[in-house]
Design an enzyme around this catalytic site. Structure first.
Site, mmCIF file in Angstrom:
data_model
loop_
_atom_site.group_PDB
_atom_site.id
_atom_site.type_symbol
_atom_site.label_atom_id
_atom_site.label_comp_id
_atom_site.label_asym_id
_atom_site.label_seq_id
_atom_site.Cartn_x
_atom_site.Cartn_y
_atom_site.Cartn_z
ATOM 1 N N ASP A 75 14.521 -49.714 119.242
ATOM 2 C CA ASP A 75 13.022 -49.301 119.120
ATOM 3 C C ASP A 75 13.290 -48.171 120.592
ATOM 4 O O ASP A 75 14.296 -48.192 121.110
ATOM 5 C CB ASP A 75 12.261 -50.398 119.864
ATOM 6 C CG ASP A 75 11.024 -49.918 120.106
ATOM 7 O OD1 ASP A 75 10.190 -49.322 119.372
ATOM 8 O OD2 ASP A 75 10.597 -50.125 121.267
ATOM 9 N N ASP A 105 10.388 -46.521 122.801
ATOM 10 C CA ASP A 105 9.354 -46.872 123.859
ATOM 11 C C ASP A 105 9.301 -48.123 124.249
ATOM 12 O O ASP A 105 9.297 -49.147 123.741
ATOM 13 C CB ASP A 105 7.858 -46.298 123.588
ATOM 14 C CG ASP A 105 7.751 -45.113 123.321
ATOM 15 O OD1 ASP A 105 8.436 -44.040 123.908
ATOM 16 O OD2 ASP A 105 7.006 -44.739 122.355
ATOM 17 N N SER A 115 6.529 -44.672 117.101
ATOM 18 C CA SER A 115 5.788 -43.473 117.294
ATOM 19 C C SER A 115 5.843 -42.156 116.693
ATOM 20 O O SER A 115 6.834 -41.859 116.015
ATOM 21 C CB SER A 115 6.356 -43.087 118.958
ATOM 22 O OG SER A 115 5.884 -41.908 119.370
HETATM 23 P P1 B16 Z 1 2.126 -42.199 119.303
HETATM 24 P P2 B16 Z 1 8.002 -47.832 119.779
HETATM 25 C C1 B16 Z 1 5.320 -47.140 120.013
HETATM 26 O O1 B16 Z 1 6.449 -46.695 120.096
HETATM 27 C C2 B16 Z 1 4.539 -47.416 121.529
HETATM 28 O O2 B16 Z 1 5.236 -48.483 121.990
HETATM 29 C C3 B16 Z 1 2.999 -47.460 121.403
HETATM 30 O O3 B16 Z 1 2.583 -47.757 122.578
HETATM 31 C C4 B16 Z 1 2.537 -46.389 121.048
HETATM 32 O O4 B16 Z 1 1.006 -46.582 120.637
HETATM 33 C C5 B16 Z 1 3.061 -46.266 119.276
HETATM 34 O O5 B16 Z 1 4.425 -45.990 119.507
HETATM 35 C C6 B16 Z 1 2.438 -44.828 118.595
HETATM 36 O O6 B16 Z 1 3.137 -43.732 119.402
HETATM 37 O O7 B16 Z 1 0.840 -42.248 119.627
HETATM 38 O O8 B16 Z 1 3.366 -41.404 119.989
HETATM 39 O O9 B16 Z 1 2.481 -41.987 117.824
HETATM 40 O O10 B16 Z 1 7.795 -48.848 120.956
HETATM 41 O O11 B16 Z 1 7.574 -48.276 118.382
HETATM 42 O O12 B16 Z 1 9.036 -46.830 120.003
HETATM 43 MG MG MG Z 2 8.468 -50.345 122.065
#
Ligand code: B16
Ligand code: MG
Length: 227
Positions: free
Chosen positions: A18, A20, A123
């Site tokens: 993963d 974030d 994300s």
């Molecule tokens: P975006 P991951 C996630 O990333 C984040 O943890 C989450 O907080 C965020 O809302 C989501 O991605 C969408 O991100 O707005 O940039 O498309 O933890 O799956 O790497």
């Molecule tokens: Mg994450």
């Protein structure tokens, strides 16, 4: 004997990270952007509520933030775009120093074992984040929110990552910081390392505080789950 047999059944051949919360911590930038959006719309939002957005897709995050408050579709879309523009601006400040402790060592160790490496993130900004961290070339595959796949806790992002690495799910170990991501990994038939408190990632096969305390010998000997 039984354990040894199970291990040789499915040796670890790849890691699916993963992004974030595991390789970097963009939770703060997400929080500030959601907080500013909430303030502009007279909504209540705080750090505690932000915890519930960890690993959750952008649209689902906005639904959680609205918490039952109705807005029309055009407003919903505009709010998503505003939040993202704000978040993307904040990413300008991100650099190689923002790679979390232990990440480079873990990647190097995995490479020396011949393990394949992928990122699977919810994300839509994952490529930008990896580029800013200087990590893009460290991975053979990147599956992210732009792939148009069902979001975690659905297994699709992880299954796609395994496919792009040319590996069976049973040969992959996921590294995740979100409860939804741990559930997605289990649904994909992969072993999973949870990063963070047990209250959040306690369903994982192994729980660590961060990549700096992750031992790949322990990962290599994780038994295949009977599920
Ligand atoms: P975006 P991951 C996630 O990333 C984040 O943890 C989450 O907080 C965020 O809302 C989501 O991605 C969408 O991100 O707005 O940039 O498309 O933890 O799956 O790497
Ligand atoms: Mg994450």
């Amino acid at each position: 004997v039984e354990d040894a047999a199970r291990l040789t059944d499915a040796p670890v051949e790849g890691l699916v990270f993963d992004l974030d919360g595991v390789l970097t911590d963009t939770a703060e930038q997400h929080y500030q952007a959601w907080k500013r959006l909430a303030e502009r719309h007279g909504l209540v939002f705080d750090r505690e509520r932000n915890e519930g957005l960890r690993g959750v897709s952008r649209a689902e995050s906005l639904r959680l933030l609205l918490d039952g408050v109705h807005v029309d579709e055009a407003t919903f879309e505009r709010m998503l775009a505003d939040k993202n523009a704000d978040y993307v601006r904040a990413l300008d400040g991100l650099g190689p120093d923002d790679v979390l402790p232990g990440a480079h060592r873990v990647l190097e160790d995995a490479r020396s074992r011949g393990w394949r490496l992928a990122v699977a993130s919810s994300s839509r900004n994952a490529r930008t984040v990896l580029d800013r961290l200087g990590l893009t070339s460290a991975f053979e595959a990147l599956v992210d929110g732009t792939a148009g796949l069902p979001a975690k806790p659905a297994p699709d992002l992880f299954l796609q990552a395994a496919e792009e690495l040319g590996l069976a799910p049973a040969g992959c170990v996921v590294i995740e910081d979100a409860a939804s991501g741990v559930a997605a990994a289990i649904a994909a038939g992969m072993r999973v390392v949870g990063v963070g408190p047990v209250q959040r990632v306690g369903d994982a096969d192994l729980v660590v505080d961060g990549l700096d305390s992750l031992d790949l010998d322990a990962v290599a000997s994780l038994p295949v789950r009977d599920r």
